[in-house]
Design a protein around this motif. Structure first.
Motif, PDB file in Angstrom:
ATOM      1  N   LEU A 156     -24.439  -4.932  21.354  1.00 50.33           N
ATOM      2  CA  LEU A 156     -24.307  -5.509  22.692  1.00 50.33           C
ATOM      3  C   LEU A 156     -22.843  -5.610  23.108  1.00 50.33           C
ATOM      4  N   HIS A 157     -21.957  -5.870  22.144  1.00 50.13           N
ATOM      5  CA  HIS A 157     -20.523  -5.878  22.448  1.00 50.13           C
ATOM      6  C   HIS A 157     -20.081  -4.503  22.952  1.00 50.13           C
ATOM      7  N   GLN A 158     -20.572  -3.479  22.317  1.00 48.52           N
ATOM      8  CA  GLN A 158     -20.176  -2.130  22.712  1.00 48.52           C
ATOM      9  C   GLN A 158     -20.748  -1.757  24.073  1.00 48.52           C
ATOM     10  N   GLU A 159     -21.902  -2.341  24.466  1.00 52.90           N
ATOM     11  CA  GLU A 159     -22.494  -2.042  25.765  1.00 52.90           C
ATOM     12  C   GLU A 159     -21.890  -2.885  26.890  1.00 52.90           C
ATOM     13  N   GLY A 160     -20.962  -3.779  26.586  1.00 51.49           N
ATOM     14  CA  GLY A 160     -20.286  -4.551  27.624  1.00 51.49           C
ATOM     15  C   GLY A 160     -20.866  -5.927  27.864  1.00 51.49           C
ATOM     16  N   PHE A 161     -21.589  -6.484  26.889  1.00 53.98           N
ATOM     17  CA  PHE A 161     -22.172  -7.817  27.029  1.00 53.98           C
ATOM     18  C   PHE A 161     -21.342  -8.859  26.284  1.00 53.98           C
TER      19      PHE A 161
END
Length: 1205
Positions: free
Chosen positions: A1010-1015
């Motif tokens: 999720l960090h990598q997806e921008g969350f």
């Protein structure tokens, strides 16, 4: 009342109002003052309401006030005064007399006032009168709130009260003599309201947000308008005769035709061809008269069938307090035009006003802004309009305000309150019963609406119905409500219509519950039971206070020992007396009154063997209280002093509670008060429909059903079906046909079977034949069944009738143990005395092994030992882990040898427990190891975890990182403190820890993705929410479900993301219940420690991202320096680990020994986590961290509605 007997001043005041000439009313100059004088006279009338009666006899309403109202309404002061006087004159008679008087004279005055009110109502049935009221009300409502004065609001309220009072007047059916479809006075009044447009103003008041203050007045007026109407019939007006109505009418006509044909046939058989003027006399054999001879019958033979011994007797008068309650509410069919107007009014009210008005009224009721018992109008409106909506065109959205679990709870609370007040307030029991009937009707309509929602083609409506039924069937109070109403049914204050509605509502509830259970399989419901308070034993109190009785032989033996000590002390003149103070200076009891307490202290010292202290206490008490020589004279000799101490030792002294005991008693009282608040213990159990149905198998419920069945000819077909269905459930489904084996029931069946119209009651006839067949089959086996017909029976008697008398006694005796013979008791004594002092042996097990009698259980042996007085309590024989407490020298050396042998193994304590000779608990072994100094702390004995092997195809750097993660997640296991723990639990706890580690890794992987997806921002928000919830639960000490409310668009988008929702599932956060909740919730079962761990699992990917540049190799060409990269990775992850557990950052970054630092980090983590938290985490790791769980049996758990939503 005679007009000439009227008060002179009152007559002069009425004459000063004016006079009517033709259709024109001429008012006098003093008309306004005269109206005010009449208001003043009414204010000072006596308890018989004499002024009101005289004005009614003078017909002042018809001859003066109504003409003034219609012809002089432009005179505003006069109009206001006339409205005030009319409101006072039309006040209900019940309010004037507080209640229906029982005294004949006062009851006469009550009836007289009621007669005048009915005349006023007939006079008001005029379109012109209501036209003036509607016009005035319309002009006042046109004013804005800034233009409207206080006088205008008062006039609006008085007009509404006047309409309410006129509609409230009950109809006089004996005088009107109206039939259905004919216009009664009430119908004429409603038609005048419709023609004047007042009904439109009522709809405006109910729907306008600016007129909220009149909501209760409008609801009361609407309820009085529809007082005599049936909502189902009203909904079908104008649509032609329905097929169901036609079939009902045809069935009624068929019943009447069959009865008429049967009567004609009977008369034809009775009439002979030739008339005989001499009827004759006959002797009836087998039927005795008053004497011993046979009865002589002096009438024709055709009358013999109707003979009864009660013929010619005076019927016994039933006292008024034992008479059945009368029906007060009568439903009739109004004229067609009135019904059409009322149907249109209902439709508009439902579409535009219902939800808003009912919400306002509910708010007023909850905030106690309404008057007493105003909730009855709310419950009437709920029942009426929901029934109308269900019968017309069912639209759940029109009644959504009252279609919720909270409405069920509100109705159930009021119904229970009315039920309790009816039982306690016996004088007003009938009034409480009427209110309870309204609440029952509302509850019935709620259930019928929910049942109708199940038939809806829309899935959303079905889902809402399922959620409501989940909550209703889960809570215990909703299921127990009908049982309580049946058991306390009293026909003296509750009419037959209440019983009919109760039977129909119970039938609907059982049908819905049975269908719900059939579709659901296993159903979990709430169960409540009261805790049983254990009584304190007198023996324990005596031991605690020190008042243990001693036999004379024991006292004599004790005195011989004390005498030797006292011989040495009495010869010592320098005995320290000053150190013993015989009184308590801080006590509230005066020093003069503490002599008895000092005597008790001396006795306690002697009983405990402290002879010098007793002697010193005696001498100091002699100095404090010299009067009376209670503690001896000043010149007492040593021999006399010893004799006095002997007397004190054997004296039965009265003991009082000391301050410490009083303090403990006060604390115990406070604890008992706190326990009284928690006497009800709530749990969950699997619901069984047949077990619930057995609760209805009692005589009180059956008698209520039979009472309603007696009027089967007047009951509707649906009511008879509900009665027969319940009796069939009890007789057939529960196999308890004998519950209906009663003489009055058989008389009812005889009347039913001999009814000429029995063909119209096929279901009743079939059931009656079934019960009679079962009875005669039982009577062939049990001849006493005929005697049992005289009594109502419970389930125990039913079982005895069918299974044989004495079967219950056989069952109860089989449950008890066999009787102990004197020889067995003697053997028990010998075995107990022989084995009670053996160390390390269970006494009861030894007795059971050597007892050569009938097989006994451990519990039977223990209870008989207590009964024989060999033991004080059952608690003395509770099984413990071990009885060995002392360690011998050889056992200590063996323990030291085993520790040195296995101290380098992974499980030191486990190997010691397997190889030690004298088996002891884990806690005993740990305590001994600490006492011998072999270990410094308990944590050194924790079992060390195994590392997972790295796959061969994994690169070296990844393998080292995997080793580090496994070491980090699988630390040493805390040492359990329980004594009865088995060795087999070790492998299970190991597997649980490994599953927990895998769950953490999956959570971290989700968070990293999720960090990598921008969350990143939503994850930070979720992290803060978890930390804040953990802090709140630690501060408050209690936990509640906390909603996660996203306030930004970014957080809302994240909450709708599937991967983010999967992360929430992994963390144990509960999704919203469809239809009832909106937001995800942090469950109340998660502890602060678990919340912090979940938050740290969210925060770790972010920290690893910050350390990612350090982990990446700076030069891709340097492949030979893998060991340096591995060391750097270990150091970086070690720093992240230390930050996670809030430890100080390590300064030793340059040391290459990564494995040694890793061991230090794991030890520090154990210092932070307590033993209790680790034990809880081991047991809940699978359920709370998202690990897969194998479910052997599917269960449906009904969750209660969250009130905070």
């Amino acid at each position: 009342m005679d007009l000439y007997m009227m008060n002179c001043e009152l007559l002069a005041t009425c004459s000063a109002l004016g006079y009517l000439e033709g259709d024109t009313y001429h008012k006098e100059p003093d008309c306004l003052e005269s109206v005010k004088d009449l208001i003043r006279y009414l204010r000072h009338e006596d308890e018989t309401r004499d002024v009101r009666q005289q004005l009614g006899a003078f017909q002042i309403m018809q001859s003066d006030l109504l003409p003034i109202l219609t012809q002089h309404h432009k005179d505003k002061p006069l109009f206001d005064a006339v409205i005030r006087l009319m409101v006072n004159l039309t006040q209900p008679a019940l309010l004037c007399f507080s209640s229906v008087p029982k005294e004949p004279s006062m009851r006469h005055h009550f009836i007289q006032v009621l007669t005048y009110l009915q005349a006023y109502k007939e006079a008001f049935a005029n379109e012109k009168t209501f036209g003036i009221l509607s016009e005035t009300l319309y002009e006042l409502l046109q004013l804005g709130w800034e233009e409207r004065q206080e006088e205008d609001n008062l006039l609006i309220e008085r007009i509404l009260l006047l309409v309410r009072n006129i509609l409230h007047v009950p109809a006089d059916f004996d005088q009107e003599k109206r039939i259905d479809d004919d216009a009664s006075v009430h119908d004429q009044l409603l038609w005048a309201i419709h023609l004047s447009g007042l009904d439109d103003l009522l709809l405006f008041l109910a729907s306008s947000p600016a007129e909220q203050q009149w909501s209760l007045h409008v609801l009361e007026i609407v309820s009085l308008m529809f007082r005599d109407q049936n909502p189902e019939q009203l909904a079908g007006v104008g649509q032609g005769r329905l097929a169901q109505e036609r079939s009902t009418d045809v069935a009624e006509l068929e019943v009447l035709r069959q009865r008429e044909m049967a009567e004609k046939k009977t008369r034809a058989l009775q009439r002979g061809n030739r008339h005989s003027r001499f009827g004759g006399s006959y002797i009836v054999q087998g039927l005795k008269s008053i004497g011993e001879r046979d009865l002589i019958f002096h009438k024709g033979l055709h009358n013999l069938r109707n003979y009864s011994s009660d013929l010619g007797k005076q019927p016994r008068r039933v006292p008024r307090r034992r008479r059945a309650a009368q029906e007060l509410s009568v439903q009739r069919r109004s004229a067609l035009n009135v019904r059409l107007f009322l149907r249109d009014f209902c439709s508009e009210f439902l579409e535009n006003c219902y939800n808003r008005l009912m919400g306002l009224v509910k708010d007023h009721l909850l905030r106690e802004k309404a008057q007493q018992h105003d909730e009855t109008y709310y419950m009437w409106a709920l029942a009426f309009f929901m029934a109308f909506n269900r019968a017309a065109s069912f639209q759940p959205g029109l009644v959504s305000e009252t279609l919720s679990v909270r409405t069920f709870h509100f109705i159930e609370q009021n119904l229970t309150n009315y039920y309790e007040m009816m039982l306690t307030d016996r004088k007003e029991a009938s009034s409480w019963a009427r209110r309870m009937h309204l609440a029952l009707k509302a509850y019935q309509e709620l259930l019928a609406t929910v049942n109708e929602m199940d038939m809806s083609p829309e899935e959303a409506v079905k889902e809402s119905s399922r959620i409501i039924k989940n909550n209703i069937f889960y809570v215990m109070e909703y299921r127990e409500l009908f049982l309580a109403l049946f058991r306390k049914f009293d026909e003296r204050c509750q009419p037959r219509s209440f019983l009919r509605d109760l039977v129909e509502t119970t039938h609907l509830f059982l049908k819905m519950l049975e269908r719900f259970c059939r579709n659901r399989g296993n159903l979990m419901v709430q169960n409540k039971r009261k805790k049983r308070k254990k009584k304190k034993k007198v023996l324990d109190q005596a031991v605690a206070s020190g008042n243990v009785p001693h036999s004379p032989e024991e006292l004599e033996t004790m005195w011989l020992i004390l005498a030797e000590q006292l011989q040495c002390c009495t010869q010592d003149p320098e005995l320290n007396v000053e150190s013993m103070v015989p009184f308590d200076a801080a006590s509230e009891v005066p020093v003069e009154e503490q002599r008895a307490e000092a005597m008790v202290r001396i006795q306690d010292c002697l009983l405990s063997g402290r002879a010098p202290q007793a002697l010193a206490l005696l001498r100091s008490a002699r100095e404090v209280w010299p009067e009376g020589d209670v503690f001896g004279s000043q010149n007492i000799s040593p021999e006399e002093e010893m004799q006095l101490l002997k007397q004190i030792l054997s004296a039965p002294l009265p003991r009082q509670q000391g301050p410490e005991e009083r303090g403990t008693e006060e604390e115990e009282e406070e604890e008992e008060e706190e326990e009284e608040l928690q006497v009800v213990q709530v749990s969950e159990k699997e619901f069984n429909f047949l077990d619930y149905l057995k609760r209805f198998a009692c005589s009180t419920v059956v008698r209520a059903y039979v009472l309603l069945l007696r009027s089967y000819q007047q009951n509707s077909a649906h009511t008879n079906h509900c009665v027969v269905k319940m009796l069939h459930r009890l007789a057939h489904d529960l196999k308890m046909e004998a519950l209906l084996f009663q003489l009055s029931v058989f008389c009812l069946f005889n009347r039913l079977l001999s009814d000429p119209a029995a063909g119209a009651y096929k279901e009743l006839v079939t059931f009656a034949k079934y019960i009679l067949g079962k009875f005669f089959a039982l009577a062939a086996v049990n001849q006493k069944a005929f005697v049992e017909l005289l009594f109502w029976k419970n389930t125990a008697v039913v079982r005895e009738m069918t299974e044989g008398y004495g079967s219950l006694d056989d069952r109860s005796s089989s449950r008890r143990g066999p009787v102990w013979s004197p020889e067995e008791e003697a053997q028990l004594r010998e075995l107990y005395l022989a084995h009670k002092d053996v160390e390390g042996q269970d006494v009861v097990e030894a007795i059971l092994a050597h007892l050569n009698t009938v097989p006994r259980t451990r519990k039977q042996v223990i209870h008989h030992l207590v009964r024989l007085g060999l033991a004080d309590s059952v608690k003395d024989f509770q099984r413990k882990g071990t009885n060995i407490v002392l360690w011998t020298e050889d056992q200590e050396l063996e323990l030291q040898r085993l520790f040195e042998e296995f101290q380098d193994s992974d499980d030191v304590l486990g190997h010691i427990m397997k190889n030690i000779t004298a088996k002891r608990s884990r806690a005993r072994i740990v305590d001994k190891l600490l006492a011998l100094g072999l270990v410094a702390e308990r944590r050194e004995l924790y079992k060390k975890r195994r590392k997972k092997l790295v796959p061969s195809n994994m690169p070296k750097d990844e393998g080292s990182l995997q080793d580090f993660c496994q070491e980090d997640l699988q630390d040493e296991e805390p040492l359990p403190e329980e004594e009865n723990e088995e060795d087999e639990e070790k492998e299970e706890s190991l597997d649980a820890e490994q599953d927990q580690g895998g769950s953490f890794l999956s959570t971290e992987n989700l968070g990293q993705g999720l960090h990598q997806e921008g969350f990143s921002a939503p994850l930070l928000w979720l992290h803060n929410c978890l930390i804040r919830a953990a802090d709140d639960r630690e501060e408050d000490g209690c936990s509640q479900a906390a909603p996660l409310v996203p306030l930004t668009e970014e957080n809302e988008e994240a909450m709708e993301n599937e991967q983010f929702q999967q992360l929430l599932y992994k963390l144990g956060i509960r999704p919203p219940v469809s239809g009832q909740e909106t937001f995800w919730r942090i469950p109340a079962k998660l502890s602060p420690t678990q919340l912090r761990r979940a938050a740290s699992a969210l925060g770790q990917p972010e920290k690893e991202e910050k350390l990612q540049p350090e982990l990446e190799p700076r030069d891709l060409g340097e492949q030979g320096s893998s060991e340096e990269h591995q060391a750097e990775a270990l150091r970086a992850l070690l720093l992240a680990r230390k930050k996670k557990v809030d430890l100080a950052p390590s300064e030793e970054e340059g040391t290459p020994g990564g494995k040694e630092q890793l061991k230090i980090a794991t030890k520090k983590r154990h210092l932070l986590d307590s033993d209790e938290e680790q034990e809880e985490d081991e047991g809940r790791s699978k359920a709370e961290m998202g690990a897969p769980i194998l479910q052997k049996k599917k269960r449906f758990l009904i969750e209660d509605e969250d009130e905070s939503d």
